[in-house]
Design a protein around this motif. Structure first.
Motif, PDB file in Angstrom:
ATOM      1  N   UNK A 108       1.153  -0.560   0.043  1.00  0.00           N
ATOM      2  CA  UNK A 108       0.229  -0.104   0.093  1.00  0.00           C
ATOM      3  C   UNK A 108       1.229   1.152   0.123  1.00  0.00           C
ATOM      4  N   UNK A 109       0.869   2.433  -0.151  1.00  0.00           N
ATOM      5  CA  UNK A 109       0.908   3.285  -0.664  1.00  0.00           C
ATOM      6  C   UNK A 109       0.828   4.348   0.057  1.00  0.00           C
ATOM      7  N   UNK A 110       1.385   5.447   0.995  1.00  0.00           N
ATOM      8  CA  UNK A 110       0.596   6.592   1.212  1.00  0.00           C
ATOM      9  C   UNK A 110       2.162   7.507   0.777  1.00  0.00           C
ATOM     10  N   UNK A 111       1.736   8.775   0.184  1.00  0.00           N
ATOM     11  CA  UNK A 111       2.440   9.593   0.154  1.00  0.00           C
ATOM     12  C   UNK A 111       2.888  10.963   1.614  1.00  0.00           C
ATOM     13  N   UNK A 112       3.734  11.260   2.451  1.00  0.00           N
ATOM     14  CA  UNK A 112       3.476  11.702   3.488  1.00  0.00           C
ATOM     15  C   UNK A 112       4.400  13.325   3.238  1.00  0.00           C
ATOM     16  N   UNK A 113       4.214  14.195   3.376  1.00  0.00           N
ATOM     17  CA  UNK A 113       4.411  16.092   2.690  1.00  0.00           C
ATOM     18  C   UNK A 113       4.889  15.970   3.847  1.00  0.00           C
ATOM     19  N   UNK A 114       6.282  16.744   4.937  1.00  0.00           N
ATOM     20  CA  UNK A 114       7.150  16.867   5.861  1.00  0.00           C
ATOM     21  C   UNK A 114       7.299  17.903   5.605  1.00  0.00           C
ATOM     22  N   UNK A 115       8.067  18.851   6.376  1.00  0.00           N
ATOM     23  CA  UNK A 115       8.087  19.995   6.667  1.00  0.00           C
ATOM     24  C   UNK A 115       6.994  21.119   5.984  1.00  0.00           C
ATOM     25  N   UNK A 116       5.933  20.614   7.036  1.00  0.00           N
ATOM     26  CA  UNK A 116       4.691  21.766   6.729  1.00  0.00           C
ATOM     27  C   UNK A 116       4.895  22.920   7.002  1.00  0.00           C
ATOM     28  N   UNK A 123       2.590  26.618  -0.967  1.00  0.00           N
ATOM     29  CA  UNK A 123       3.504  26.327  -2.464  1.00  0.00           C
ATOM     30  C   UNK A 123       3.273  24.570  -2.573  1.00  0.00           C
ATOM     31  N   UNK A 124       3.201  24.284  -2.008  1.00  0.00           N
ATOM     32  CA  UNK A 124       3.144  22.414  -2.078  1.00  0.00           C
ATOM     33  C   UNK A 124       1.489  22.240  -2.304  1.00  0.00           C
ATOM     34  N   UNK A 125       0.754  23.349  -2.425  1.00  0.00           N
ATOM     35  CA  UNK A 125      -0.504  22.699  -2.118  1.00  0.00           C
ATOM     36  C   UNK A 125      -1.088  21.636  -3.679  1.00  0.00           C
ATOM     37  N   UNK A 126      -0.580  22.004  -4.261  1.00  0.00           N
ATOM     38  CA  UNK A 126      -0.697  21.796  -6.463  1.00  0.00           C
ATOM     39  C   UNK A 126      -0.899  20.917  -6.276  1.00  0.00           C
ATOM     40  N   UNK A 127       0.633  20.139  -5.320  1.00  0.00           N
ATOM     41  CA  UNK A 127       1.117  18.298  -5.559  1.00  0.00           C
ATOM     42  C   UNK A 127       0.264  17.701  -4.530  1.00  0.00           C
ATOM     43  N   UNK A 128       0.005  18.466  -3.396  1.00  0.00           N
ATOM     44  CA  UNK A 128      -0.831  17.516  -3.113  1.00  0.00           C
ATOM     45  C   UNK A 128      -2.309  17.342  -3.113  1.00  0.00           C
ATOM     46  N   UNK A 129      -2.852  18.424  -3.899  1.00  0.00           N
ATOM     47  CA  UNK A 129      -4.372  18.232  -4.885  1.00  0.00           C
ATOM     48  C   UNK A 129      -3.938  16.856  -5.787  1.00  0.00           C
ATOM     49  N   UNK A 130      -3.120  17.324  -6.490  1.00  0.00           N
ATOM     50  CA  UNK A 130      -2.884  15.984  -8.172  1.00  0.00           C
ATOM     51  C   UNK A 130      -2.616  14.838  -7.582  1.00  0.00           C
ATOM     52  N   UNK A 131      -1.830  14.670  -6.478  1.00  0.00           N
ATOM     53  CA  UNK A 131      -1.730  13.236  -6.276  1.00  0.00           C
ATOM     54  C   UNK A 131      -3.057  12.729  -5.013  1.00  0.00           C
ATOM     55  N   UNK A 132      -3.332  13.598  -4.814  1.00  0.00           N
ATOM     56  CA  UNK A 132      -5.074  12.900  -4.422  1.00  0.00           C
ATOM     57  C   UNK A 132      -6.195  12.759  -5.338  1.00  0.00           C
ATOM     58  N   UNK A 133      -6.299  13.908  -5.647  1.00  0.00           N
ATOM     59  CA  UNK A 133      -7.014  13.938  -7.100  1.00  0.00           C
ATOM     60  C   UNK A 133      -7.085  12.220  -8.285  1.00  0.00           C
ATOM     61  N   UNK A 134      -5.441  11.878  -7.827  1.00  0.00           N
ATOM     62  CA  UNK A 134      -5.014  10.610  -9.149  1.00  0.00           C
ATOM     63  C   UNK A 134      -5.697   9.199  -7.847  1.00  0.00           C
ATOM     64  N   UNK A 135      -6.053  10.217  -6.210  1.00  0.00           N
ATOM     65  CA  UNK A 135      -5.968   8.181  -5.406  1.00  0.00           C
ATOM     66  C   UNK A 135      -5.133   8.587  -5.015  1.00  0.00           C
ATOM     67  N   UNK A 136      -3.901   9.320  -4.349  1.00  0.00           N
ATOM     68  CA  UNK A 136      -3.061   8.713  -3.661  1.00  0.00           C
ATOM     69  C   UNK A 136      -3.866   9.332  -2.736  1.00  0.00           C
ATOM     70  N   UNK A 137      -3.326   8.619  -0.889  1.00  0.00           N
ATOM     71  CA  UNK A 137      -3.461   8.731   0.225  1.00  0.00           C
ATOM     72  C   UNK A 137      -2.213   9.866   0.394  1.00  0.00           C
ATOM     73  N   UNK A 138      -2.370  10.965   0.505  1.00  0.00           N
ATOM     74  CA  UNK A 138      -1.689  12.616   0.841  1.00  0.00           C
ATOM     75  C   UNK A 138      -1.910  12.781   2.444  1.00  0.00           C
ATOM     76  N   UNK A 139      -0.978  12.742   3.185  1.00  0.00           N
ATOM     77  CA  UNK A 139      -0.768  13.739   4.330  1.00  0.00           C
ATOM     78  C   UNK A 139       0.287  14.379   4.882  1.00  0.00           C
ATOM     79  N   UNK A 140       0.016  15.551   5.328  1.00  0.00           N
ATOM     80  CA  UNK A 140       0.567  16.838   5.321  1.00  0.00           C
ATOM     81  C   UNK A 140       1.147  16.392   6.785  1.00  0.00           C
TER      82      UNK A 140
END
Ligand code: GTP
Ligand code: MG
Ligand code: ZN
Length: 301
Positions: A108-116, A123-140
């Protein structure tokens, strides 16, 4: 015989966690001669050595669910791919590579965006949105403010997980925030290079006190997919399965088995132009596919 799991391997010894505690084991001679080497994460059968309390011999390695090469570890259920909002700058190509590897290994894949905390401008919001839209679990997350740490603990609970990502993104720091007792070494990001210094070196399964296990991995910034066995034998058109959003493009490509590179009437390219598929994801796809072709060409030269 006792069943247990190898937690770490140091200097030819394996430390196996069993119902009766941690047993220091030597592998049975046969493993050394050939076929199979025990790996951290392996479930094994162990017999005790008479007269030597706490010491045993690994008799058998039970069937593996999967096996990663870097880090060398078996039976991992999920992969947390970590990037930082900055310091170091996010490397989305490396992120995509790691997602491909995780998928090949059926994790299972989880993307973690650290140092929020360093991203007050969002600035990282577009990346977060892009991966969420694909269906990935993205955690900040942030280890400075504690953001996202409780959520991450819920995701890791009772599962075996590996942390992967570039050096300096904060993998060890995140584990320490979840469980201060782990006391993992963390490194100051080099100010000059704005990247980490590989603070984590050896591979070990760590037990989480709320349930579950994690592997902290030394970071890396390059990783070739050309050496991955499963990819070598794959048709180029099959590589699209690592980009699930391509399946949602509005129409159909003119050619069956379209690789979405330079074919005419390609609906994936149209979706990229219209913004339905993130441009950077498409460009990463092209780069990774090209890299695979190069590595195949080398093989036949
Ligand atoms: N501002 C900020 N700094 C962080 C955060 N998390 C970690 N850091 C800092 O980032 C640096 C690197 O952290 P590490 O945890 O060592 O990174 P790593 O990913 O384990 O690095 P390697 O072990 O080299 O792969 C340290 O100086 C941490 O204090 C965060 O959420 N915010
Ligand atoms: Mg580390
Ligand atoms: Zn196409």
């Amino acid at each position: 015989m006792y069943e247990g799991r190898i937690m770490k391997g140091i200097g030819g010894f394996y430390y196996v966690n069993t119902d009766i505690g941690l047993i220091e084991c030597k592998p049975r001679g046969i493993f050394r001669k050939g076929r199979q080497t025990p790996l951290v994460g392996d479930k094994v059968l162990v017999s005790l050595i008479e007269g030597s309390p706490g010491q045993g011999i690994i008799r058998e390695i039970l069937p593996r669910k999967n096996m990663l090469l870097r880090p060398s570890v078996a039976n991992v259920q999920q992969c947390v791919v970590v990037i930082a909002t900055q310091r170091p700058q996010p490397d989305l190509l490396l992120l995509d590579r790691l997602l491909v590897l995780a998928q090949i290994n059926e994790m299972d894949k989880i993307i973690c965006i650290n140092k929020m905390d360093l991203d007050s401008e969002g600035k990282s919001q577009n990346v977060i949105d892009a991966y969420r839209q694909v269906g990935y679990v993205v955690l900040c997350t942030s280890t400075k403010t504690g953001q996202g740490i409780t959520k991450l603990k819920e995701i890791l609970k009772d599962r075996v997980s590996v942390f992967a990502g570039m050096s300096g993104v904060g993998k060890s720091s995140i584990m320490n925030s979840m469980q201060p007792g782990l006391g993992l070494k963390t490194g100051e990001t080099s100010q000059k290079l704005k990247r980490g210094r590989h603070t984590t070196r050896h591979v070990e399964l760590l037990e989480l006190d709320f349930g579950g296990m994690v592997v902290d991995t030394p970071g890396f910034s390059s990783l070739s997919l050309g050496t991955v066995k499963e990819l070598k034998d794959m048709e180029e058109s099959e590589f699209t399965r690592f980009y699930p959003e391509f399946g949602n493009s509005p129409g159909e490509c003119r050619f069956a088995g379209c690789r979405h590179i330079s074919e005419p009437d390609c609906s994936v390219k149209m979706a990229v132009e219209r913004g339905g598929i993130a441009g950077f994801r498409y460009r990463n796809y092209i780069k990774l596919l090209e890299e695979l072709r190069q590595s195949r060409r080398k093989k036949y030269d």
